[in-house]
Write an enzyme that holds these catalytic residues in place. Sequence first.
Site, PDB file in Angstrom:
ATOM      1  N   CYS A  35       0.818  -1.234   0.000  1.00  0.00           N
ATOM      2  CA  CYS A  35       0.000   0.000   0.000  1.00  0.00           C
ATOM      3  C   CYS A  35       0.844   1.273   0.000  1.00  0.00           C
ATOM      4  O   CYS A  35       0.312   2.367  -0.213  1.00  0.00           O
ATOM      5  CB  CYS A  35      -0.948   0.006   1.175  1.00  0.00           C
ATOM      6  SG  CYS A  35      -2.052  -1.397   1.164  1.00  0.00           S
TER       7      CYS A  35
ATOM      8  N   HIS B 159      -3.262   7.257   2.283  1.00  0.00           N
ATOM      9  CA  HIS B 159      -3.661   5.918   1.843  1.00  0.00           C
ATOM     10  C   HIS B 159      -5.016   5.612   2.485  1.00  0.00           C
ATOM     11  O   HIS B 159      -5.215   5.867   3.680  1.00  0.00           O
ATOM     12  CB  HIS B 159      -2.607   4.900   2.278  1.00  0.00           C
ATOM     13  CG  HIS B 159      -3.053   3.485   2.104  1.00  0.00           C
ATOM     14  ND1 HIS B 159      -3.631   3.041   0.938  1.00  0.00           N
ATOM     15  CD2 HIS B 159      -3.037   2.421   2.956  1.00  0.00           C
ATOM     16  CE1 HIS B 159      -3.936   1.759   1.070  1.00  0.00           C
ATOM     17  NE2 HIS B 159      -3.593   1.365   2.286  1.00  0.00           N
TER      18      HIS B 159
ATOM     19  N   ASN C 237     -10.054  -0.231   0.384  1.00  0.00           N
ATOM     20  CA  ASN C 237      -8.594  -0.141   0.343  1.00  0.00           C
ATOM     21  C   ASN C 237      -8.116  -0.731  -0.988  1.00  0.00           C
ATOM     22  O   ASN C 237      -8.204  -1.936  -1.203  1.00  0.00           O
ATOM     23  CB  ASN C 237      -8.015  -0.917   1.530  1.00  0.00           C
ATOM     24  CG  ASN C 237      -6.500  -0.871   1.589  1.00  0.00           C
ATOM     25  OD1 ASN C 237      -5.840  -0.454   0.637  1.00  0.00           O
ATOM     26  ND2 ASN C 237      -5.946  -1.317   2.701  1.00  0.00           N
TER      27      ASN C 237
END
Length: 323
Positions: free
Chosen positions: A117, A250, A280
């Site tokens: 990520c 993020h 996500n």
Amino acid sequence: MYSRITGTGSYLPPRRITNHELAAQLAQSGIETSHEWIVERTGIEARHFADAGVTSSDLGLEAARRALDAAGLRPQDVDLIIVATSTPDMVFPSTAAILQQKLGVAGCPVFDVQAVCTGFIYALSVADAMIRAGNARCALVVGAEVFSHILDFKDRTTCVLFGDGAGAAVLQASEEPGILATDIHADGRHVGILCVPGHVSGGEVLGDPLLRMDGQAVFKLAVSVLEETTQTVLAKAGKTGADVDWLVPHQANIRIMISAARKLKLPMEKVIVTVAEHGNTSAASIGLALDHGVRSGQIKKGQTLLLEGVGGGFTWGSVLLKY
Ligand code: ACO
């Protein structure tokens, strides 16, 4: 010499799955979850899933085209392509090479970065360093993921969290700033808290090929490293939280974003939040959020943006830039 973002783009596969739809689907396999639990713990209301056979480079191609259009450039103007992904199309070659082929160009260096990520932050940092060193003048940075292909839909603690998509940015050499500072880190002692442990050997997939995560361990580590890296990147540029117009985090969990904003003394009105609609999307999430902020008119030319991310590895980092 600086590098400067001159165009952004993003793409979500059309299939949108709400929490209610996902909960109903999981219930068919005896897995219990609810819209209320997912929203309360994460802020996620829906995510987009790519169909079987759709790859990261397919999503990345759409995002890349939109970013190039926004920059007023053609694929042949690009002299560096970096793709951040944890769900590559193939074991090799790189997804960046496949994207280069789909863009119809050849010759420039291309490679993937694998920082889960934090991938988009790593990719921006590498592109910035290559441009400032004079090794590139026009970089295409793409974060693209099909996480739905590595989710275990029998594990409710992970399958409700992730989605698919792609985000892209064009970075060009410029005498005006641009990227002001970058800060990237990793600590391999935490490999096991977030990983897909399987690998290919002898024509077979050996080990577990699906995503595994210790959510609470990730949460705790994320909150502390994000505070550290955002303060470091601001200090490198001689700035403070008060100089930041937009935090572009993020998009893993709204609670992590609230904590990061609070530590920077930023109101949530200055945070780009897309987790409710995207879930996500790992390496794609910051690029998707950045493009959303730009195209919605929230982010304006000349504003100061703080991008930050954490992910498997464990990796973390941030980028401070003048848009
Ligand atoms: N639906 C309903 N109940 C659930 C679900 C679900 N989908 N998932 C877990 N539960 C239950 C658990 O079984 C547990 O039940 P119990 O109390 O009876 O044992 C209860 O809910 C609480 O579970 P916790 O794990 O304690 O929940 P928590 O508040 O920690 O939230 C979460 C879990 C959302 C995963 C959180 O820990 C988190 O966001 N962690 C960070 C995750 C993250 O950011 N990951 C991405 C990093 S980026 C990358 O590199 C990919």
